[in-house]
Design a protein around this motif. Structure first.
Motif, mmCIF file in Angstrom:
data_model
loop_
_atom_site.group_PDB
_atom_site.id
_atom_site.type_symbol
_atom_site.label_atom_id
_atom_site.label_comp_id
_atom_site.label_asym_id
_atom_site.label_seq_id
_atom_site.Cartn_x
_atom_site.Cartn_y
_atom_site.Cartn_z
ATOM 1 N N GLY A 698 0.811 -1.353 0.090
ATOM 2 C CA GLY A 698 0.026 -0.153 -0.031
ATOM 3 C C GLY A 698 0.438 1.240 -0.189
ATOM 4 N N PHE A 699 1.542 1.457 0.895
ATOM 5 C CA PHE A 699 2.780 2.615 0.809
ATOM 6 C C PHE A 699 3.507 2.573 -0.365
ATOM 7 C CE2 PHE A 699 6.724 4.222 1.209
ATOM 8 C CZ PHE A 699 6.336 5.275 2.265
ATOM 9 N N GLY A 700 4.019 1.554 -1.085
ATOM 10 C CA GLY A 700 4.642 1.432 -1.674
ATOM 11 C C GLY A 700 3.866 2.005 -2.919
ATOM 12 N N LEU A 701 2.486 1.666 -3.302
ATOM 13 C CA LEU A 701 1.945 2.190 -4.615
ATOM 14 C C LEU A 701 1.770 3.210 -4.334
ATOM 15 C CD1 LEU A 701 -0.225 -0.659 -5.414
ATOM 16 C CD2 LEU A 701 1.986 -0.362 -6.272
ATOM 17 N N ALA A 702 1.567 4.233 -3.198
ATOM 18 C CA ALA A 702 0.857 5.273 -3.412
ATOM 19 C C ALA A 702 2.190 5.992 -3.411
ATOM 20 C CB ALA A 702 0.576 5.535 -1.564
ATOM 21 N N VAL A 703 3.224 5.686 -3.198
ATOM 22 C CA VAL A 703 4.230 6.801 -3.180
ATOM 23 C C VAL A 703 4.759 6.699 -5.019
ATOM 24 C CG1 VAL A 703 4.968 6.729 -0.767
ATOM 25 C CG2 VAL A 703 5.760 5.038 -3.007
ATOM 26 N N ALA A 704 4.560 5.649 -4.927
ATOM 27 C CA ALA A 704 5.077 5.297 -7.122
ATOM 28 C C ALA A 704 4.252 5.688 -7.716
ATOM 29 C CB ALA A 704 4.220 3.848 -6.737
ATOM 30 N N VAL A 705 2.845 5.843 -7.235
ATOM 31 C CA VAL A 705 1.584 6.970 -8.218
ATOM 32 C C VAL A 705 1.988 8.217 -7.288
ATOM 33 C CG1 VAL A 705 -0.975 7.397 -7.966
ATOM 34 C CG2 VAL A 705 0.275 5.161 -7.642
ATOM 35 N N LEU A 706 2.511 8.561 -7.378
ATOM 36 C CA LEU A 706 2.713 10.185 -6.596
ATOM 37 C C LEU A 706 3.996 10.504 -6.557
ATOM 38 C CD1 LEU A 706 2.777 12.573 -4.645
ATOM 39 C CD2 LEU A 706 4.042 11.284 -3.397
ATOM 40 N N PHE A 707 4.680 9.820 -7.044
ATOM 41 C CA PHE A 707 5.979 10.084 -8.325
ATOM 42 C C PHE A 707 5.642 10.292 -9.595
ATOM 43 C CE2 PHE A 707 9.069 8.408 -4.471
ATOM 44 C CZ PHE A 707 8.690 9.179 -4.243
ATOM 45 N N ASP A 708 4.972 9.268 -10.408
ATOM 46 C CA ASP A 708 4.967 9.108 -10.983
ATOM 47 C C ASP A 708 3.984 9.973 -12.013
ATOM 48 O OD1 ASP A 708 5.746 6.483 -13.883
ATOM 49 O OD2 ASP A 708 3.702 7.288 -13.958
ATOM 50 N N ALA A 709 2.747 10.613 -11.472
ATOM 51 C CA ALA A 709 1.759 10.953 -11.951
ATOM 52 C C ALA A 709 2.003 12.305 -11.808
ATOM 53 C CB ALA A 709 -0.064 10.323 -11.374
ATOM 54 N N PHE A 710 2.598 13.332 -10.950
ATOM 55 C CA PHE A 710 2.874 14.595 -10.423
ATOM 56 C C PHE A 710 4.419 14.710 -10.892
ATOM 57 C CE2 PHE A 710 -0.561 13.689 -7.678
ATOM 58 C CZ PHE A 710 -1.354 14.151 -7.583
ATOM 59 N N VAL A 711 5.308 13.599 -10.654
ATOM 60 C CA VAL A 711 6.510 14.028 -11.486
ATOM 61 C C VAL A 711 6.918 13.751 -12.818
ATOM 62 C CG1 VAL A 711 9.037 14.181 -10.695
ATOM 63 C CG2 VAL A 711 6.943 14.323 -9.243
ATOM 64 N N VAL A 712 6.669 12.594 -12.998
ATOM 65 C CA VAL A 712 7.323 11.662 -14.185
ATOM 66 C C VAL A 712 6.000 12.948 -15.715
ATOM 67 C CG1 VAL A 712 7.728 9.523 -16.042
ATOM 68 C CG2 VAL A 712 8.023 9.967 -13.356
ATOM 69 N N ARG A 713 4.714 11.952 -15.291
ATOM 70 C CA ARG A 713 4.272 12.403 -16.138
ATOM 71 C C ARG A 713 3.175 13.603 -16.165
ATOM 72 N NH1 ARG A 713 5.115 7.691 -18.528
ATOM 73 N NH2 ARG A 713 5.449 6.312 -16.436
ATOM 74 N N MET A 714 2.914 14.607 -15.608
ATOM 75 C CA MET A 714 2.786 15.807 -15.227
ATOM 76 C C MET A 714 4.002 17.355 -15.528
ATOM 77 S SD MET A 714 -0.676 15.805 -14.895
ATOM 78 C CE MET A 714 -0.957 17.201 -14.597
ATOM 79 N N ALA A 715 5.320 16.425 -15.763
ATOM 80 C CA ALA A 715 6.637 17.128 -15.303
ATOM 81 C C ALA A 715 7.074 16.989 -16.774
ATOM 82 C CB ALA A 715 7.383 17.584 -14.127
#
Length: 772
Positions: A698-715
């Protein structure tokens, strides 16, 4: 693809009651099947075929008939009061009484007293008794446990401290509900903020719950047939709920946009299903590939979890394509924003009374405004300047700086991943309030740290001239190995050709010293086999965990290769670009490494662990990294498809490459952000789980989505696309002719929304507008 889904959406909208009834009937049927199905019993006889510990485990079951190697056990630890010893007359009597009562139970295979087994510490302060059951822990009833629990209470009343390890009396994981409820509540808040409408917020939640209900009922109904465990269902629930909400969110958002652009309700439902639905199909397919790919690892439990979760994702896709447009048909205006409803009334007609003829898809021009429709600044059609477009322009003005910041930031977060240590945390990772943890600590204090992770040696003496002499020689050699505290007397099978004994290491079960000890003992096998004619294998929970960690580490690269290659092919078909899929894979690697780094920092190094309820930092569960890689890959491609497909759509309809990025963000950024926040909320809800593996995932997926959506995909994504320009959408001619055309961006709807288009019409040639 878009034309087929367009027709599906229109049909579901028109025959809304039939579609809804079919889903209700399906839910009822699988629910009835789940209620009538026998209880699931995961046999667990082969966790990971091929590893030495598993082979030895299987040999025990073969050579020691009548022994259930999977049977439940309870290790009852006794600690005498200060100044006393467990061998004192009163304490000894209480312990003997407990063992005698346990031995009388019909489901107990044997109960061994510490005084006959030599299970008393040197200082006499601690002892333990082992109670083995004939059945697995999940098959024990409350009545089976009641007598032993009563005997334990009586021993405590005598003054002894009594703690219980093992799985027999361990609290079984609850069926769940709290984590899902927290996730749904947080998702509801995000949806309400995003849409500003209770109906629009409630519809994705309702359809996601229906999808998860169908998936979980199916798993329960088939659980006894395929040996599906509760953990299997937890993963399917976690992913089914997250993607179910997100996929419905994208369809509803596109429906609102089309309605704001002037389309009639049924036409808007068709267009939403044909465009956003196409992205849902391919996004779901990438998740399914990643989850089904877990089967290549070779762990039966992992395969079951992956396939069940993949099935839940398929159900979520089907719900988004059929049930969502059907429910939109029941309440065509309820999901609209207040501004759109006001415009419909101001025009002198109800919004649902607009022309329902096949108006078709209206392409956007290079400013993102619908041709033939008014905008009036509505947030629904996204043609007005908004936060997404402003952010895209910010990135486009300074792509190099944004790209360097993203790569550097994620790179720093990924550094702890280099120190990843895999293992299988046991009772030492449980809260100190649990009796299992206190039993673990008491045994470590009384007998040494390695006592909680003994190695089981299985000696196959069929080829030896003197089996007993061969076993004694092997036991003597292993007992003299550096790092071994003691070995137990050998126990022979009825045929006298196979023996078992335990070797207690000096160090704890999850330490590097114990891992090296296992390697050392196995390296002695060849010499001992030549000298005695007998061979041996090392097993037990400690050796099993070590072998699993090594095997999973070896399987990680092949697994990653398989899913990345398959997904690259899929993204080539979707985007008809060579560089966009490569960029997507690179971004995924950054986000997953950063997520692994965060997991290591918290769960292995203990940074902030107390905030998440992690009692003891230690090695990361062996299954965790490969789970994280697979699931995050699927979810990362989700956001890639949803965001970049809208850019691709704008590009093929006439936008220049930079403007296509702005248009994609104008239409999709807010919804992608909402979807990511929902994912994070759902996964974060599982951090409160008592299951160590579920908490870590749960923790790993939550931070992974945070990084992927807001850093990778949005920036990172818009920065790379800005630097590539038109080259981002380049595809060699021979590859363009080779790849099938699936029309994800809905080009075919512009030509003929009511019928199939010619292949040459499915993607118009990009004409770059004249530069001013």
């Amino acid at each position: 693809m878009a034309t087929f889904l367009y027709r599906m959406g229109r049909t579901a909208f028109q025959r809304r009651w039939l579609v809804t009834l079919l889903w209700v009937l399906l839910l009822g049927a699988v629910g009835l099947g789940a209620a009538k199905a026998p209880a699931s019993s995961d046999d667990g006889t082969s966790f990971m075929p091929g590893i030495e510990a598993q082979k030895a485990f299987d040999l025990i079951g073969e050579r020691f008939p009548g022994t259930d190697v999977n049977g439940a056990s309870a290790r009852i630890v006794f600690v005498a009061p200060d100044g006393q010893q467990v061998t004192g007359s009163g304490n000894r009597a209480a312990i003997d009484a407990l063992v005698a009562k346990a031995a009388d139970e019909p489901e107990v295979a044997n109960a061994v007293s510490p005084f006959t087994a030599g299970a008393v510490s040197k200082d006499g302060s601690t002892a333990y008794a082992t109670v083995n059951f004939k059945v697995q822990a999940g098959d024990l009833t409350d009545a089976d446990k009641a007598v032993l629990e009563k005997a334990i209470d009586d021993a405590r009343d005598s003054g002894l401290t009594v703690e219980v390890g093992g799985d027999a009396l361990a609290e079984q994981p609850a069926a769940g509900g709290s984590a899902e409820a927290v996730g749904i509540a947080l998702a509801a808040v995000v949806l309400l903020i995003t849409f500003g409408s209770l109906a629009a917020a409630g519809l994705p939640l309702l359809t996601a719950v229906v999808g998860v209900g169908v998936s979980m009922a199916s798993i329960l109904a088939l659980g006894s047939v395929f040996g599906l465990s509760l953990t299997t269902g937890t993963l399917a629930t976690m992913l089914g709920l997250a993607v179910g909400i997100d996929y419905a969110l994208f369809v509803v958002s596109r429906y609102r946009e089309e309605r704001a652009g002037g389309h009639a309700p049924r036409e808007a439902a068709g267009l939403a299903t044909g465009t956003a639905g196409s992205a849902v199909v391919f996004a779901g397919l990438t998740v399914v590939i990643a989850l089904a790919g877990l089967s290549v690892v070779g762990v039966p439990m992992l395969t079951k979890m992956g396939l069940c979760a993949a099935g839940a994702v398929v159900v979520a896709v089907l719900v988004a394509l059929t049930l969502v447009p059907a429910l939109l048909g029941m309440w065509p205006n309820a999901v609209l924003s207040r501004a759109t409803r006001k415009r419909g009334r101001a025009a002198g007609r109800p919004a649902e009374a607009a022309n329902d003829g096949g108006a078709g898809y209206r392409a956007t021009d290079n400013t993102g405004t619908h041709n033939g429709g008014t905008d009036n600044g509505s947030a629904d059609n996204g043609s007005a300047d908004n936060g997404g477009s402003r952010w895209a322009r910010f990135v486009l003005r300074r792509p190099v700086a944004v790209l360097v910041a993203c790569v550097a930031g994620l790179g720093v977060l990924a550094l702890p991943a280099a120190s990843l240590e895999m293992g299988m945390p046991g009772a030492e990772s449980k809260p100190v309030s649990s009796t299992e943890r206190r039993a673990y600590d008491a045994l470590a204090d009384g007998f040494g740290a390695g006592f909680n992770g003994p190695l089981t040696i299985v000696v196959d003496a069929k080829g030896a001239a003197d089996a007993k002499a061969a076993v004694n020689e092997i036991a003597k050699k292993i007992g003299a190995t550096r790092g071994v505290v003691s070995v137990s007397p050998a126990q022979f099978n009825p045929a006298g050709d196979t023996a078992l004994f335990s070797a207690v290491p000096t160090a704890g079960p999850n330490t590097e010293d114990t891992k090296n000890l296992v390697k050392t003992i196995r390296s002695e096998r060849a010499d001992l086999e030549g000298a005695t004619g007998a061979t041996f294998e090392v097993t037990g929970s400690t050796a099993m965990n070590i072998d699993i960690a090594v095997a999973l580490q070896d399987a990680l690269v092949p697994y990653l290769t398989v899913i990345v290659v398959l997904a690259l092919i899929l993204l080539l078909v979707v985007f008809r670009s060579l560089l966009v899929p490569v960029k997507a894979a690179f971004g995924f690697l950054l986000s997953v490494l950063a997520a692994l780094g965060a997991v290591v920092a918290v769960f292995q190094w203990g940074w902030g662990a107390e905030l998440l309820g992690v009692e003891q930092a230690g090695p990361i569960m062996s299954l965790m990294p490969i789970f994280l890689v697979g699931i995050v890959f699927g979810l990362a491609m989700d956001y890639e498809v949803f965001l970049v497909a809208r850019m691709r759509e704008a590009y093929v309809h006439g936008d220049r490459a930079p403007q296509a990025v702005v248009t994609g963000f104008r239409h999709s950024a807010r919804v992608v952000v909402a979807a990511a926040v929902i994912m994070i909320a759902v996964f974060s809800g599982f951090i409160a789980s008592g299951e160590s593996m579920i908490k870590t995932i749960g923790f790993g997926l939550a931070v992974a989505v945070l990084f992927d959506a807001f850093v990778v995909r949005m920036a990172l994504v818009p920065a790379v696309l800005a630097l590539l320009g038109d080259k981002a959408w380049w595809l060699p001619g021979w590859l363009d002719r080779l790849l099938p055309r699936v029309d994800v961006e809905g080009s075919g709807l512009a030509a003929s929304p009511t019928g199939p288009t010619r292949p040459e019409d499915s993607e118009p040639t990009h004409q770059e507008p004249a530069r001013v």
